[in-house]
Design an enzyme around this catalytic site. Structure first.
Site, PDB file in Angstrom:
ATOM      1  N   ASP A 492      34.708 -30.391  10.252  1.00 31.51           N
ATOM      2  CA  ASP A 492      35.789 -31.217   9.780  1.00 31.51           C
ATOM      3  C   ASP A 492      35.499 -32.611   9.639  1.00 31.51           C
ATOM      4  OD1 ASP A 492      38.048 -31.470   8.353  1.00 31.51           O
ATOM      5  OD2 ASP A 492      39.226 -30.293   9.605  1.00 31.51           O
ATOM      6  N   ASP A 562      43.778 -28.574   1.830  1.00 33.11           N
ATOM      7  CA  ASP A 562      45.031 -28.092   2.633  1.00 33.11           C
ATOM      8  C   ASP A 562      46.197 -27.647   1.888  1.00 33.11           C
ATOM      9  OD1 ASP A 562      43.665 -28.429   4.931  1.00 33.11           O
ATOM     10  OD2 ASP A 562      44.301 -30.332   5.606  1.00 33.11           O
TER      11      ASP A 562
HETATM   12  C1  GLA Z   1      41.986 -30.504   8.717  1.00 33.23           C
HETATM   13  C2  GLA Z   1      41.551 -29.293   8.047  1.00 33.23           C
HETATM   14  C3  GLA Z   1      42.636 -28.235   8.248  1.00 33.23           C
HETATM   15  C4  GLA Z   1      42.821 -27.767   9.757  1.00 33.23           C
HETATM   16  C5  GLA Z   1      43.085 -29.259  10.362  1.00 33.23           C
HETATM   17  C6  GLA Z   1      42.851 -29.024  11.858  1.00 33.23           C
HETATM   18  O1  GLA Z   1      43.324 -30.899   8.252  1.00 33.23           O
HETATM   19  O2  GLA Z   1      41.721 -29.532   6.843  1.00 33.23           O
HETATM   20  O3  GLA Z   1      42.134 -26.801   7.691  1.00 33.23           O
HETATM   21  O4  GLA Z   1      41.449 -27.524  10.224  1.00 33.23           O
HETATM   22  O5  GLA Z   1      42.335 -30.145   9.935  1.00 33.23           O
HETATM   23  O6  GLA Z   1      43.267 -30.205  12.729  1.00 33.23           O
END
Ligand code: GLA
Length: 752
Positions: A492, A562
């Site tokens: 990420d 997301d």
């Molecule tokens: C980001 C990702 C999510 C999740 C969060 C965790 O927003 O896109 O899918 O993994 O971080 O903090």
């Protein structure tokens, strides 16, 4: 195939034939002039396209010539350089340093042909670590043109690769400081091409967005002047994508010209389209020049990221399918990217638990997953340091034993004991101010001394330009990945860069910071993926904030957004598919009501929409009803069954949510996959909002017109030509959010 003939003046004329596309340029008094890029043309001398009747008297010329059309400001070029008479956006700008022949600080530059060579395949560029397309000697040919700036002695190598069976040309430029003085590279496009006879009226299709709303399509009419999309965020970004397509206003999915340009790059980029007063159209893609400079001492070389040019004379669908094949077969690497490799169906705990989980909770989800035939449990953010919310611990890559007693191994063993794979989340490029790592190494955060550092999501960005920091990160990640059986990593990246400077770089190299950050990321990703070749990596950046081809090189799938709402995902996933293959678009079934929008959508439809890409789940499986569990079982099985179609088949966008159907927009969406041998197809139709009196005869694509297909659901048999021209009957009242999947199978033609 690449052929070289001579112009009437005896200079080289290059014709690159890539699939059914042509890319032609020639040399005129040493200048590299672009002649054509589009559907294949004959092996003709296209220099007649250069003729212009008179031109602006104020426009300078580099030398006296009887060719009245010749001025760099008008001539179509391959690598337009700044300061020597072309006033349009330049592909190249150099600031010359002291100690050479030129005035120190001067910025004019010129690019003149010296020689060329043609090689089979696509040779790697020595010393370069950037992600690039690979092709063997049967798949591509490469032309390398060597040129120089005669005044300074700076050398250029222009790389052109023509794919043999795809209408795709790849371009890169290497700049070598062969002069005796240092120089600063201020602008370097990876590809620039001037359409002398552009499609009209021209539009730029590009992908815009923001967090939770990534890669929506927009078509912008071009005007005299420049239209551009870019990122200056240190990542390719949610907001724009390093992809655009030049189209005519009449271009649609099935017809009309389209030239797609995509940059294999994860950092600051700029794609622009500029129209001059004579109607010439310049399309260029490269590193965004804002704040960029790169010092080249004598003897040093800079290599640009790779640009991809995909050509179609038959609409946007064909352009996308060429890009899909290129990326999934020639860019993504590793065993998980292979044609025959299945991808595990995951359940990710993020939307199920957020930070509130422990080993028992994860195991309870995994038990349900095993029962549903799901392949993998992914433990998302919150397993390390004191990370019980997003305010701390990034950088402290040590297991939180309060949540996971005994570390990762006992949990991984329990998950594997249930027959599931086990994946975890990392965010290596970040550091929390509240972390042991930051307390020990405050200088490891990218920052400008004397200036307060902006925070985003309570975190700072790690200085990825520093080899010592990357070595430490490699050690920390390797220790975690070796501590237990781990099958998958979600990588990420949850904020953009600010106050970007590095204590490890001298003053004259601070302009390199954004590009060095990306090179540092590539270095780390390259080392980690090589050390753990069996792990499946999935890219992520606050959803789809770094969905670009360079990330696909390391991770064959990327978390798309997301926003997991199935109706919102229609725009996002179909928009993403303009450039990226469905086999890279990660899509999960999440809870209803949806956590981002509050919308309720049936389990069935959520499954149908998620099956447009890499299928998985992101909800608390312990809360499913018996009926939903049964459906999940069927979906997991079905997604594995259709994976070869998703991975290797052709994707057709049939209806976009923005299309007008029966006089209304925003009512429905439809797409289909067709197997390579056209024996099988899968059609998905989603009713976004119910209409009264709906009439839908969905015209399919990509089938064998002469074959007969059985519609699995009804047993009805229709020929491919009927299904593609008269259409598939979907006329039925459907509620908001109702969807249907239709499977077609070629049937043997009956005798008699
Ligand atoms: C980001 C990702 C999510 C999740 C969060 C965790 O927003 O896109 O899918 O993994 O971080 O903090």
């Amino acid at each position: 195939m690449i052929s070289v003939t001579e112009t009437s003046a005896g200079e080289p004329l290059f014709h690159l034939r890539a699939g059914d596309a042509s890319y032609v340029f020639s040399v005129f008094h040493g200048y590299l002039l672009h002649l054509y890029c589009g559907p294949a043309v004959g092996e003709d001398d296209l220099e007649y396209l250069l003729v212009r009747v008179g031109h602006d008297s104020v426009v300078p010329r580099p030398f006296d010539t009887s060719e009245t059309w010749f001025s760099l400001d008008i001539a179509p070029q391959e690598i337009p350089a700044y300061g020597t008479g072309d006033y349009r956006p330049s592909a190249l700008m150099i600031r010359h340093g002291a100690g050479g022949k030129l005035t120190p600080g001067s910025t004019a530059v010129s690019v003149r042909y010296l020689s060329h060579e043609i090689l089979p395949g696509k040779p790697p560029i020595p010393g370069d670590i950037q992600p690039a397309v690979r092709a063997n000697e049967d798949e591509a040919d490469t032309l390398i043109v060597t040129a120089e700036d005669p005044a300074s002695g700076v050398r250029f190598r222009l790389y052109y690769t023509a794919m043999r069976s795809l209408p795709v040309i790849l371009r890169r430029t290497a700049v070598e400081n062969a002069s005796s003085a240092p120089l600063d590279l201020l602008r370097i496009a990876s590809a620039s091409l001037d359409f002398v006879s552009p499609v009209e009226p021209a539009e730029l299709l590009h992908l815009w967005g923001t967090w939770g709303r990534e890669r929506h399509t927009e078509r912008t009419p071009l005007c005299h002047g420049t239209v551009s999309v870019s990122s200056r965020r240190g990542a390719s970004s949610h907001h724009h994508n390093p992809f655009a397509a030049l189209v005519s206003s009449r271009t649609d999915e099935r017809s009309g010209p389209a030239v797609g340009i995509s940059l294999i790059y994860s950092g600051n980029f700029e794609i622009l389209a500029d129209v001059d007063p004579f109607g010439s159209l310049r399309l260029s893609a490269g590193i965004d020049p804002t704040g960029f400079s790169w010092r080249l001492d004598p003897g040093e070389v800079f290599v640009s990221p790779e640009a991809v040019i995909a050509v179609s004379g038959e609409g946007l669908g064909k352009m996308s399918r060429a890009l899909h094949r290129l990326f999934r077969d020639h860019l993504c690497r590793g065993k998980w990217a292979e044609r025959s490799s299945p991808r595990p169906v995951p359940v990710n705990n993020w939307e199920a638990t957020y930070f509130r989980f422990d080993a028992d909770k994860l195991v309870s989800i995994a038990k349900e997953a095993a029962d549903c035939g799901i392949d993998m449990l992914v433990m998302d953010d919150g397993w390390f340091g004191r990370r019980n919310d997003d305010r701390s611990s990034l950088g402290d890559w040590v297991v939180n034993e309060e949540k996971l007693p005994g570390g990762l191994k006992p949990l991984s063993d329990r998950i594997h004991g249930l027959g599931l794979k086990f994946g975890i989340w990392f965010e290596p490029e970040m550091i929390s101010p509240d972390s042991d790592l930051y307390r020990a190494h405050p200088d490891w955060a990218l920052h400008t001394e004397g200036r307060p550092l902006s925070v985003a999501r309570n975190q700072y960005v790690i200085d990825m330009t520093r080899p010592d920091v990357r070595d430490w990160l490699f050690g920390a990640i390797s220790a975690v990945l070796s501590s237990a059986r781990i099958d998958y990593v979600k990588w990420d990246f949850n904020r953009n860069l600010t106050e970007a400077a590095s204590l490890s770089l001298p003053e004259e190299r601070q302009g390199e910071i954004f590009h060095r950050f990306v090179l540092g990321l590539y270095d780390l990703l390259g080392r980690v993926t090589a050390a753990f070749p069996d792990i499946l990596f999935e890219g992520c950046s606050s959803g789809g904030g770094r969905f670009d081809p360079a990330m696909l090189y390391y991770s064959p799938q990327i978390w798309t957004s997301d926003d997991t709402d199935a109706m919102e995902r229609l725009d996002i996933q179909l928009g993403t598919s303009f450039c990226y293959p469905p086999s890279s678009i990660s899509c999960h079934v999440s809870a209803s009501p949806n956590h981002q929008t509050g919308r309720e959508t049936s389990f069935l439809t959520r499954g149908h929409v998620a099956m447009a890409g890499v299928f998985g789940y992101e909800l608390d499986l312990t809360k499913l009803t018996a009926e939903e569990k049964e459906l999940a079982r069927k979906q997991a099985e079905e997604s594995r069954r259709i994976w070869p179609l998703v991975r290797n088949g052709d994707f057709y966008r049939l209806i976009l949510p923005s299309d007008t159907v029966n006089g209304k927009t925003g009512r429905c969406a439809a797409w289909m996959f067709v197997s390579e041998d056209r024996s099988e197809a899968l059609v998905t139709f989603v009713s976004i909002r119910a209409s009264i009196h709906p009439v839908y005869f969905l015209r399919l694509e990509g089938l064998d017109p002469d074959a007969r297909y059985e519609i699995e659901e009804t047993g009805e048999i229709l020929s491919g030509s009927t299904l593609m021209n008269a259409g598939l009957n979907l006329t039925k009242n459907r509620r908001d959010g109702e969807s249907v999947v239709i499977r077609l199978k070629k049937t043997p033609v009956r005798e008699g």
